[in-house]
Design a protein around this motif. Structure first.
Motif, PDB file in Angstrom:
ATOM      1  N   UNK A   2     -53.637  23.122 -32.241  1.00 38.68           N
ATOM      2  CA  UNK A   2     -54.192  23.483 -30.926  1.00 38.68           C
ATOM      3  C   UNK A   2     -55.718  23.515 -30.993  1.00 38.68           C
ATOM      4  N   UNK A   3     -56.235  24.000 -32.133  1.00 39.16           N
ATOM      5  CA  UNK A   3     -57.682  24.087 -32.305  1.00 39.16           C
ATOM      6  C   UNK A   3     -58.332  22.714 -32.217  1.00 39.16           C
ATOM      7  N   UNK A   4     -57.741  21.731 -32.899  1.00 41.09           N
ATOM      8  CA  UNK A   4     -58.296  20.373 -32.852  1.00 41.09           C
ATOM      9  C   UNK A   4     -58.202  19.805 -31.436  1.00 41.09           C
TER      10      UNK A   4
ATOM     11  N   UNK B 258     -64.034  24.899 -31.757  1.00 40.89           N
ATOM     12  CA  UNK B 258     -63.677  24.814 -30.338  1.00 40.89           C
ATOM     13  C   UNK B 258     -64.230  26.023 -29.587  1.00 40.89           C
ATOM     14  N   UNK B 259     -64.140  27.206 -30.218  1.00 31.00           N
ATOM     15  CA  UNK B 259     -64.657  28.417 -29.583  1.00 31.00           C
ATOM     16  C   UNK B 259     -66.165  28.298 -29.372  1.00 31.00           C
TER      17      UNK B 259
ATOM     18  N   UNK C  22     -61.643  23.222 -18.816  1.00 27.83           N
ATOM     19  CA  UNK C  22     -60.540  24.133 -18.521  1.00 27.83           C
ATOM     20  C   UNK C  22     -59.348  23.837 -19.439  1.00 27.83           C
ATOM     21  N   UNK C  23     -59.019  22.554 -19.557  1.00 23.92           N
ATOM     22  CA  UNK C  23     -57.896  22.166 -20.434  1.00 23.92           C
ATOM     23  C   UNK C  23     -58.180  22.556 -21.879  1.00 23.92           C
ATOM     24  N   UNK C  24     -59.420  22.338 -22.305  1.00 24.80           N
ATOM     25  CA  UNK C  24     -59.806  22.667 -23.670  1.00 24.80           C
ATOM     26  C   UNK C  24     -59.673  24.158 -23.930  1.00 24.80           C
TER      27      UNK C  24
ATOM     28  N   UNK D 268     -61.079  18.085 -26.588  1.00 25.24           N
ATOM     29  CA  UNK D 268     -61.207  18.161 -25.125  1.00 25.24           C
ATOM     30  C   UNK D 268     -62.576  18.712 -24.735  1.00 25.24           C
ATOM     31  N   UNK D 269     -63.003  19.761 -25.451  1.00 25.61           N
ATOM     32  CA  UNK D 269     -64.268  20.411 -25.088  1.00 25.61           C
ATOM     33  C   UNK D 269     -65.469  19.525 -25.403  1.00 25.61           C
TER      34      UNK D 269
END
Lengths: 120, 360
Positions: B187-189, B249-250, B227-229, B194-195
């Protein structure tokens, strides 16, 4: 599937070890071989005499050339092998990583040809 | 179309009904149809591969998602060279054609074709299993899969930008996250890609020049991508095992906030440096620290780093901090050094313009 696990290491290291170290390595190989055998995966396995005992043969134009020593000067020399029978390369790699020599040298893992019709 | 209704039923309770449900269902149906065509293209090729692999049982009955997961792990097997892993993943999992992959990596087509043939032959002859790896191998093997997908994304992120590669990497990450919902880093990747992708239109100017984050036109950021990211990141964080991709990602997510919380970003870089201690991450932390606490403590970190002497961004970061401290002479020297080391024309143009602002 059968895999050949070829054990490469620096050829001169054995003589430079103390008797205690040699004994330790011998015991580690004994334990590994026993584990491989009791898992029912071992087909064959041997240690080779040092590289100084090697003789090379080449036949060119019908002439046989015999020379002392290995064909080429290489840093890592073949010191022994195991032939194992396992299902996948993952299993073969797991066993290879357990060979005591993997800690110092390199284990080359090679699948053995079983079906000569499909060799490409 | 029916698939799209199933999706709507799955998603609307969670996400709320979209503004235009009719259009949403049509768009979703179209996307899924494209997905299915690609998957079938991929399956044809995969079947060819399997047919050649005498050792591997061909299981027509296995479900498609499970097969894809096994296929990803086979393609990213450590017994294959990294460049072969990437090419195979794009070919067998992504469904890209050989010319498409060759173009994306700027490799001659025969070279790439040869690479694929050799890799497939090794899968067959060396007994690389089409199987999800055993549990004791999983952490290492999953790391390889994630790294391969990230490599695909980075190859497309540029400059020069190659959109189709970024899109493919996001699609692969989404597949992986769907098939391994309990792996937080999957999920992180997915979230990270996405971001990062959400600012694709803002980070390069129409003339092809790089635009700094601070100078980017926020209207060009893709709000739905962000938003998806963030939603993907939440799915990862909910599993409560932090990892490098989730942390990155954060950080990417925090960068989209106005004003950005630089102290928090610096903290996350600190956590990231604990997990994967590299000087490049420390360099990024230094930038965040400089934003949060001023250029002086930032420069202190930058000057303490070793091993980045040939990295243009180390010199340009130093230059930027020196400039902010009013030490323009030293800043100009550092920009000049960065200019010599910069790998692309886009980056040289950017550094040249920075150099002229400090007066050389």
């Amino acid at each position: 599937m059968q895999y050949m696990l070829l054990i490469y290491g620096s050829g001169d290291s054995w003589e430079t070890l103390t008797p205690e170290q040699q004994q330790e390595i011998g015991a580690a190989y004994f334990a590994f071989t026993e584990e491989l055998q009791s898992a029912g995966k071992m087909v064959a396995g041997d240690a080779l005499q040092p590289i100084t005992t090697a003789t090379s043969i080449r036949v060119r134009d019908g002439e046989t050339l015999t020379t002392d020593g290995p064909f080429a000067e290489t840093k890592e020399v073949l010191g022994g092998y195991y032939l194992i029978d396992v299902d996948t390369i993952d299993e073969a790699l797991d066993w290879a990583a357990k060979i005591p020599g993997a800690k110092h040298g390199t284990i080359e893992v090679r699948p053995v040809v079983t079906d000569y019709e499909t060799v490409s | 179309m029916q698939d799209a209704f199933v999706r709507a039923a799955e998603r609307w309770p969670r996400d709320g009904v979209p503004d235009n449900p009719g259009a949403w269902i049509v768009a979703t149906a179209r996307n899924r149809a494209i997905d299915r065509i690609r998957r079938e293209r991929t399956l044809v090729r995969k079947t060819e591969l399997l047919a050649r692999a005498a050792e591997l049982p061909e299981d027509e009955e296995a479900t498609i998602p499970d097969e894809r997961l096994e296929l990803i792990f086979a393609c990213c097997h450590p017994a294959l060279a990294p460049e072969a892993q990437v090419a195979l993943t794009l070919s067998l999992v992504g469904g890209l054609t050989t010319p498409e992959i060759a173009r994306a990596f700027l490799v001659p087509e025969p070279t790439l074709a040869q690479r694929l043939v050799r890799a497939k032959r090794k899968i067959r002859d060396a007994g690389i299993p089409l199987r999800v790896p055993a549990e004791h191998l999983m952490p290492d093997r999953l790391r390889l899969v994630l790294a391969t997908i990230y490599l695909v994304f980075n190859a497309g992120y540029g400059p020069p930008v190659r959109r189709e590669l970024c899109g493919e990497a996001i699609r692969l990450a989404a597949v992986l996250a769907t098939l391994m919902p309990d792996e937080p880093e999957a999920h992180g990747l997915h979230a990270l890609l996405l971001l990062q992708d959400a600012r694709r239109d803002a980070r390069v100017s129409p003339a092809g020049e790089l635009v700094l984050l601070a100078d980017q036109d926020r209207n060009l950021w893709d709000a739905s991508g962000i938003e998806q990211g963030r939603r993907a990141l939440e799915r990862g964080l909910a599993l409560r095992i932090p990892g490098p991709y989730q942390l990155q990602a954060a950080i990417a997510s925090l960068h989209y906030e106005e004003p950005a919380d630089w102290a928090q970003i610096a903290l996350l870089y600190g956590r990231l440096a604990e997990l994967t201690p590299t000087p490049v991450i420390e360099l990024n932390r230094a930038v965040a620290v400089a934003m949060a606490d001023g250029p002086e403590p930032g420069l202190e970190i930058v000057d303490g780093l070793t091993g980045l002497e040939r990295y243009h961004l180390w010199h340009s970061t130093r230059a930027d901090l020196l400039h902010r401290l009013g030490r323009d002479g030293e800043a100009a020297a550092a920009y000049s050094r960065a200019l010599e080391l910069a790998p692309s024309e886009t980056e040289r143009t950017f550094l040249q313009s920075r150099l002229s602002t400090v007066g050389s």
